[in-house]
Design a protein around this motif. Sequence first.
Motif, PDB file in Angstrom:
ATOM      1  N   PHE A 148       0.820  -1.205   0.000  1.00  0.00           N
ATOM      2  CA  PHE A 148       0.000   0.000   0.000  1.00  0.00           C
ATOM      3  C   PHE A 148       0.858   1.261   0.000  1.00  0.00           C
ATOM      4  O   PHE A 148       0.477   2.279  -0.554  1.00  0.00           O
ATOM      5  CB  PHE A 148      -0.969   0.010   1.178  1.00  0.00           C
ATOM      6  CG  PHE A 148      -1.914  -1.170   1.182  1.00  0.00           C
ATOM      7  CD1 PHE A 148      -2.413  -1.697   0.006  1.00  0.00           C
ATOM      8  CD2 PHE A 148      -2.302  -1.757   2.364  1.00  0.00           C
ATOM      9  CE1 PHE A 148      -3.282  -2.785  -0.003  1.00  0.00           C
ATOM     10  CE2 PHE A 148      -3.176  -2.846   2.374  1.00  0.00           C
ATOM     11  CZ  PHE A 148      -3.664  -3.357   1.186  1.00  0.00           C
ATOM     12  N   GLU A 149       2.033   1.186   0.622  1.00  0.00           N
ATOM     13  CA  GLU A 149       2.906   2.355   0.663  1.00  0.00           C
ATOM     14  C   GLU A 149       4.079   2.230  -0.314  1.00  0.00           C
ATOM     15  O   GLU A 149       4.838   3.169  -0.485  1.00  0.00           O
ATOM     16  CB  GLU A 149       3.408   2.599   2.088  1.00  0.00           C
ATOM     17  CG  GLU A 149       2.272   2.964   3.038  1.00  0.00           C
ATOM     18  CD  GLU A 149       2.732   3.286   4.439  1.00  0.00           C
ATOM     19  OE1 GLU A 149       3.886   3.756   4.595  1.00  0.00           O
ATOM     20  OE2 GLU A 149       1.945   3.061   5.366  1.00  0.00           O
ATOM     21  N   GLY A 150       4.251   1.052  -0.913  1.00  0.00           N
ATOM     22  CA  GLY A 150       5.258   0.873  -1.954  1.00  0.00           C
ATOM     23  C   GLY A 150       6.694   0.809  -1.485  1.00  0.00           C
ATOM     24  O   GLY A 150       7.606   1.077  -2.263  1.00  0.00           O
ATOM     25  N   LEU A 151       6.926   0.441  -0.236  1.00  0.00           N
ATOM     26  CA  LEU A 151       8.297   0.354   0.268  1.00  0.00           C
ATOM     27  C   LEU A 151       8.938  -0.967  -0.163  1.00  0.00           C
ATOM     28  O   LEU A 151       8.262  -1.975  -0.326  1.00  0.00           O
ATOM     29  CB  LEU A 151       8.311   0.454   1.795  1.00  0.00           C
ATOM     30  CG  LEU A 151       7.760   1.742   2.418  1.00  0.00           C
ATOM     31  CD1 LEU A 151       7.866   1.673   3.940  1.00  0.00           C
ATOM     32  CD2 LEU A 151       8.481   2.966   1.897  1.00  0.00           C
ATOM     33  N   THR A 152      10.250  -0.957  -0.275  1.00  0.00           N
ATOM     34  CA  THR A 152      10.986  -2.190  -0.556  1.00  0.00           C
ATOM     35  C   THR A 152      11.118  -2.988   0.744  1.00  0.00           C
ATOM     36  O   THR A 152      10.874  -2.458   1.841  1.00  0.00           O
ATOM     37  CB  THR A 152      12.396  -1.883  -1.089  1.00  0.00           C
ATOM     38  OG1 THR A 152      13.143  -1.238  -0.056  1.00  0.00           O
ATOM     39  CG2 THR A 152      12.341  -1.017  -2.345  1.00  0.00           C
ATOM     40  N   GLN A 153      11.541  -4.218   0.616  1.00  0.00           N
ATOM     41  CA  GLN A 153      11.726  -5.030   1.817  1.00  0.00           C
ATOM     42  C   GLN A 153      12.770  -4.410   2.743  1.00  0.00           C
ATOM     43  O   GLN A 153      12.606  -4.415   3.955  1.00  0.00           O
ATOM     44  CB  GLN A 153      12.114  -6.460   1.433  1.00  0.00           C
ATOM     45  CG  GLN A 153      10.972  -7.230   0.813  1.00  0.00           C
ATOM     46  CD  GLN A 153      11.355  -8.644   0.434  1.00  0.00           C
ATOM     47  OE1 GLN A 153      12.528  -8.971   0.260  1.00  0.00           O
ATOM     48  NE2 GLN A 153      10.347  -9.497   0.307  1.00  0.00           N
ATOM     49  N   GLN A 154      13.838  -3.863   2.166  1.00  0.00           N
ATOM     50  CA  GLN A 154      14.868  -3.228   2.985  1.00  0.00           C
ATOM     51  C   GLN A 154      14.312  -1.996   3.697  1.00  0.00           C
ATOM     52  O   GLN A 154      14.596  -1.775   4.874  1.00  0.00           O
ATOM     53  CB  GLN A 154      16.081  -2.838   2.136  1.00  0.00           C
ATOM     54  CG  GLN A 154      17.239  -2.284   2.953  1.00  0.00           C
ATOM     55  CD  GLN A 154      17.767  -3.285   3.987  1.00  0.00           C
ATOM     56  OE1 GLN A 154      18.160  -4.385   3.645  1.00  0.00           O
ATOM     57  NE2 GLN A 154      17.753  -2.905   5.258  1.00  0.00           N
ATOM     58  N   GLU A 155      13.509  -1.210   3.014  1.00  0.00           N
ATOM     59  CA  GLU A 155      12.910  -0.026   3.631  1.00  0.00           C
ATOM     60  C   GLU A 155      11.946  -0.415   4.752  1.00  0.00           C
ATOM     61  O   GLU A 155      11.894   0.244   5.795  1.00  0.00           O
ATOM     62  CB  GLU A 155      12.183   0.819   2.579  1.00  0.00           C
ATOM     63  CG  GLU A 155      13.131   1.476   1.588  1.00  0.00           C
ATOM     64  CD  GLU A 155      12.430   2.077   0.382  1.00  0.00           C
ATOM     65  OE1 GLU A 155      12.999   3.018  -0.208  1.00  0.00           O
ATOM     66  OE2 GLU A 155      11.339   1.610   0.012  1.00  0.00           O
ATOM     67  N   VAL A 156      11.200  -1.497   4.541  1.00  0.00           N
ATOM     68  CA  VAL A 156      10.305  -1.994   5.591  1.00  0.00           C
ATOM     69  C   VAL A 156      11.127  -2.428   6.799  1.00  0.00           C
ATOM     70  O   VAL A 156      10.792  -2.109   7.942  1.00  0.00           O
ATOM     71  CB  VAL A 156       9.413  -3.148   5.073  1.00  0.00           C
ATOM     72  CG1 VAL A 156       8.627  -3.784   6.204  1.00  0.00           C
ATOM     73  CG2 VAL A 156       8.474  -2.647   3.979  1.00  0.00           C
ATOM     74  N   ALA A 157      12.213  -3.151   6.544  1.00  0.00           N
ATOM     75  CA  ALA A 157      13.085  -3.606   7.637  1.00  0.00           C
ATOM     76  C   ALA A 157      13.625  -2.414   8.416  1.00  0.00           C
ATOM     77  O   ALA A 157      13.637  -2.427   9.662  1.00  0.00           O
ATOM     78  CB  ALA A 157      14.228  -4.453   7.084  1.00  0.00           C
ATOM     79  N   ASP A 158      14.058  -1.389   7.720  1.00  0.00           N
ATOM     80  CA  ASP A 158      14.583  -0.191   8.380  1.00  0.00           C
ATOM     81  C   ASP A 158      13.504   0.502   9.210  1.00  0.00           C
ATOM     82  O   ASP A 158      13.745   0.899  10.354  1.00  0.00           O
ATOM     83  CB  ASP A 158      15.155   0.790   7.351  1.00  0.00           C
ATOM     84  CG  ASP A 158      16.395   0.255   6.649  1.00  0.00           C
ATOM     85  OD1 ASP A 158      17.013  -0.714   7.169  1.00  0.00           O
ATOM     86  OD2 ASP A 158      16.738   0.789   5.577  1.00  0.00           O
TER      87      ASP A 158
END
Length: 185
Positions: A148-158
């Motif tokens: 829904f927000e379009g973040l990458t997996q790395q961005e989600v992890a951060d």
Amino acid sequence: MNTSTESRHGLPGRPSYCRRGMLERFRAGDEAAFAEIGARYRPALFRTALTLLGDAHLAEEAVQDALLRAWRNASSFDSDREIAPWLYQIVRRCAFSVHRRVSRHPATVELLDTIPEPTTDSDVLDSVRHAVQNLEPDHRRVVELMYFEGLTQQEVADQLRVPIGTVKSRASRAHDRLGELLAQR
């Protein structure tokens, strides 16, 4: 020396048809020579592919692939040899490739019976929203951030301050659970 009009493979033989000059022109990339060879050998190549595959459409696909490969590799052909065995070998390999591809990927016709009736976009969206709301909170948050927000997996992890492996496993579990929930609807 073979002076018959057909080779031992049942393909038209070089002595009666493909003179060395034509084979040399084919090897040099002469389109007219290729067209003539293709027209002459296509029926025999088709019979070979049909024998191997048992399906006319697949056999035609294998022959088309074989002729394309022969054209692309014409410069590697030894014009002192007969062309029939060379073409026969190419069509055989192409038939095996077609067979492998078809074996790995069943025909889509078989899948058409399992497609559900069309639904409206709002029905689908409602179903997805409901399914996402029924996920565990950690899994739901990963899905919301990624899709829904379009973040990458790395961005989600951060953002969540968790290892990327945790994000990947939560996303995988969320996908599995969403599949189960949506299949129930």
